[in-house]
Design a protein around this motif. Sequence first.
Motif, PDB file in Angstrom:
ATOM      1  N   GLY A   1       0.848  -1.195   0.000  1.00 17.50           N
ATOM      2  CA  GLY A   1       0.000   0.000   0.000  1.00 17.50           C
ATOM      3  C   GLY A   1       0.869   1.225   0.000  1.00 17.50           C
ATOM      4  N   ASP A   2       0.510   2.207  -0.843  1.00 22.88           N
ATOM      5  CA  ASP A   2       1.335   3.401  -0.992  1.00 22.88           C
ATOM      6  C   ASP A   2       1.195   4.362   0.178  1.00 22.88           C
ATOM      7  OD1 ASP A   2       2.266   2.472  -3.406  1.00 22.88           O
ATOM      8  OD2 ASP A   2       0.700   3.484  -4.567  1.00 22.88           O
ATOM      9  N   ASP A   3       0.104   4.259   0.898  1.00 23.88           N
ATOM     10  CA  ASP A   3      -0.077   5.116   2.063  1.00 23.88           C
ATOM     11  C   ASP A   3      -0.592   4.270   3.219  1.00 23.88           C
ATOM     12  OD1 ASP A   3      -3.073   5.088   2.082  1.00 23.88           O
ATOM     13  OD2 ASP A   3      -2.810   6.183   0.213  1.00 23.88           O
ATOM     14  N   LEU A   4      -0.659   4.864   4.393  1.00 18.45           N
ATOM     15  CA  LEU A   4      -0.968   4.106   5.601  1.00 18.45           C
ATOM     16  C   LEU A   4      -2.367   3.489   5.551  1.00 18.45           C
ATOM     17  CD1 LEU A   4       0.389   3.370   8.275  1.00 18.45           C
ATOM     18  CD2 LEU A   4      -0.704   5.386   9.286  1.00 18.45           C
ATOM     19  N   ASP A   5      -3.350   4.254   5.107  1.00 11.24           N
ATOM     20  CA  ASP A   5      -4.712   3.722   5.062  1.00 11.24           C
ATOM     21  C   ASP A   5      -4.820   2.570   4.070  1.00 11.24           C
ATOM     22  OD1 ASP A   5      -5.682   5.418   7.012  1.00 11.24           O
ATOM     23  OD2 ASP A   5      -6.354   6.944   5.592  1.00 11.24           O
ATOM     24  N   ALA A   6      -4.119   2.680   2.935  1.00 10.07           N
ATOM     25  CA  ALA A   6      -4.135   1.589   1.956  1.00 10.07           C
ATOM     26  C   ALA A   6      -3.493   0.341   2.533  1.00 10.07           C
ATOM     27  CB  ALA A   6      -3.425   2.025   0.683  1.00 10.07           C
ATOM     28  N   TRP A   7      -2.411   0.534   3.297  1.00 13.27           N
ATOM     29  CA  TRP A   7      -1.771  -0.637   3.912  1.00 13.27           C
ATOM     30  C   TRP A   7      -2.714  -1.309   4.905  1.00 13.27           C
ATOM     31  CZ3 TRP A   7      -0.011  -1.821   8.979  1.00 13.27           C
ATOM     32  CH2 TRP A   7       0.765  -2.985   9.052  1.00 13.27           C
ATOM     33  N   TRP A   8      -3.375  -0.527   5.735  1.00 12.09           N
ATOM     34  CA  TRP A   8      -4.302  -1.119   6.701  1.00 12.09           C
ATOM     35  C   TRP A   8      -5.475  -1.813   6.004  1.00 12.09           C
ATOM     36  CZ3 TRP A   8      -3.526  -2.579  11.387  1.00 12.09           C
ATOM     37  CH2 TRP A   8      -2.574  -1.933  12.185  1.00 12.09           C
ATOM     38  N   ALA A   9      -5.912  -1.258   4.886  1.00 12.30           N
ATOM     39  CA  ALA A   9      -6.967  -1.933   4.122  1.00 12.30           C
ATOM     40  C   ALA A   9      -6.478  -3.294   3.623  1.00 12.30           C
ATOM     41  CB  ALA A   9      -7.413  -1.055   2.948  1.00 12.30           C
ATOM     42  N   GLY A  10      -5.226  -3.346   3.183  1.00 10.70           N
ATOM     43  CA  GLY A  10      -4.654  -4.613   2.757  1.00 10.70           C
ATOM     44  C   GLY A  10      -4.526  -5.605   3.894  1.00 10.70           C
ATOM     45  N   VAL A  11      -4.168  -5.106   5.079  1.00 10.27           N
ATOM     46  CA  VAL A  11      -4.095  -5.984   6.250  1.00 10.27           C
ATOM     47  C   VAL A  11      -5.463  -6.575   6.554  1.00 10.27           C
ATOM     48  CG1 VAL A  11      -3.672  -6.062   8.739  1.00 10.27           C
ATOM     49  CG2 VAL A  11      -2.085  -4.823   7.252  1.00 10.27           C
TER      50      VAL A  11
ATOM     51  N   ASP B   1       5.902  -2.618  11.117  1.00 10.88           N
ATOM     52  CA  ASP B   1       6.817  -1.814  10.319  1.00 10.88           C
ATOM     53  C   ASP B   1       6.868  -2.230   8.856  1.00 10.88           C
ATOM     54  OD1 ASP B   1       7.419  -0.208  12.487  1.00 10.88           O
ATOM     55  OD2 ASP B   1       8.912  -1.630  13.219  1.00 10.88           O
ATOM     56  N   ALA B   2       5.959  -3.111   8.446  1.00  9.74           N
ATOM     57  CA  ALA B   2       5.742  -3.320   7.016  1.00  9.74           C
ATOM     58  C   ALA B   2       4.936  -2.170   6.430  1.00  9.74           C
ATOM     59  CB  ALA B   2       5.010  -4.643   6.790  1.00  9.74           C
ATOM     60  N   ALA B   3       4.330  -1.369   7.299  1.00 10.69           N
ATOM     61  CA  ALA B   3       3.577  -0.188   6.870  1.00 10.69           C
ATOM     62  C   ALA B   3       4.536   0.863   6.318  1.00 10.69           C
ATOM     63  CB  ALA B   3       2.795   0.381   8.056  1.00 10.69           C
ATOM     64  N   PRO B   4       4.019   1.822   5.545  1.00  7.37           N
ATOM     65  CA  PRO B   4       4.899   2.860   4.978  1.00  7.37           C
ATOM     66  C   PRO B   4       5.380   3.904   5.975  1.00  7.37           C
ATOM     67  CG  PRO B   4       2.616   3.185   4.270  1.00  7.37           C
ATOM     68  CD  PRO B   4       2.658   1.871   4.980  1.00  7.37           C
ATOM     69  N   VAL B   5       4.922   3.817   7.228  1.00  3.61           N
ATOM     70  CA  VAL B   5       5.385   4.733   8.277  1.00  3.61           C
ATOM     71  C   VAL B   5       5.903   3.906   9.444  1.00  3.61           C
ATOM     72  CG1 VAL B   5       4.750   6.622   9.830  1.00  3.61           C
ATOM     73  CG2 VAL B   5       3.624   6.425   7.591  1.00  3.61           C
ATOM     74  N   PHE B   6       7.091   4.222   9.928  1.00  5.39           N
ATOM     75  CA  PHE B   6       7.702   3.489  11.035  1.00  5.39           C
ATOM     76  C   PHE B   6       6.820   3.609  12.272  1.00  5.39           C
ATOM     77  CE2 PHE B   6      11.370   3.442  14.276  1.00  5.39           C
ATOM     78  CZ  PHE B   6      11.322   2.052  14.404  1.00  5.39           C
ATOM     79  N   SER B   7       6.538   2.486  12.916  1.00  3.34           N
ATOM     80  CA  SER B   7       5.579   2.475  14.028  1.00  3.34           C
ATOM     81  C   SER B   7       6.041   3.307  15.219  1.00  3.34           C
ATOM     82  CB  SER B   7       5.306   1.034  14.474  1.00  3.34           C
ATOM     83  OG  SER B   7       6.489   0.412  14.943  1.00  3.34           O
TER      84      SER B   7
END
Length: 292
Positions: A195-205, A233-239
């Motif tokens: 996911g290119d942004d945080l919300d997209a990554w969470w949607a993928g999760v 930390d697989a997200a595009p922003v470090f936790s």
Amino acid sequence: MRIGIVILPDQRWSVARHRWQQVDEWGFDHAWTYDHLGWRDLVDGPWFDSMATLTAAATVTSRIRLGTLVASPNFRHPAAFARQVTALDDVSDGRVLLGLGAGGIGFDSAVLGGETLPPRQRVDRFAEFTELLDAILREDGTTWRGDWFAAVDARNNPGCVQQPRVPFVVAANGPRSMRLAARYGQGWVTIGTGGDDLDAWWAGVAETVARFDSVLAAQGRDPDALDRYLSLDAAPVFSLSSAQFFADQVGRAAELGFTDVITHWPRESSWYAGDEAILADVATRLLPQLRG
């Protein structure tokens, strides 16, 4: 919610020892290290063996669980690896969590001079690796011949401290590896699907969680029987960008049914670059609340 942390094996033990002791004292639930011969662009810097590192960590900690994130068949054979796992479980007095994955392409898959396998073959190999490792850790005297591995009277004496064997935490995003997690895992770990942004990554999760639930139902496995780990930390922003951000990420993971989350010890630059003061703040101020 249980909270874990990865300590990369990129520091000499004179430095790393303090980190393992510190996360044990802070009250983290589990601590991990990467199981690679070299990793991405860090291959040109210091790098140490995972099993030796975890064994050393076991001798300077007392309560925290210790694991590989994740071991793979890229350079491991189940018969030899089972001996290492058994020794680590003994030294740690039963504190091992064994993260397992199919292994990707890159340094680990090339350094031994073998061919780079496509995804389907990597999962084929991983399926054999997992099944044979499970058999050797459970039973003494395993004989096996498959397409990828062979073993003749492989021994496991004295066996694991944790019976019938150490817990497997299986990394899985695709359907076949998810079926392996459902069959062999006491835990499942995912990095989501990008996911290119945080919300997209969470949607993928969230989509990954839904797929795994479907696999568990098809396999007849109780969805509550497996612990669920998310590598934040697989997200595009470090936790650990800030203490509040970390708390927010833990909350989002909990909403999706994860039982465990994993962050990384901040590094000075490159991967997981961050401020150790934020880690200390999270550990001393927020950890009891987040775990509660």
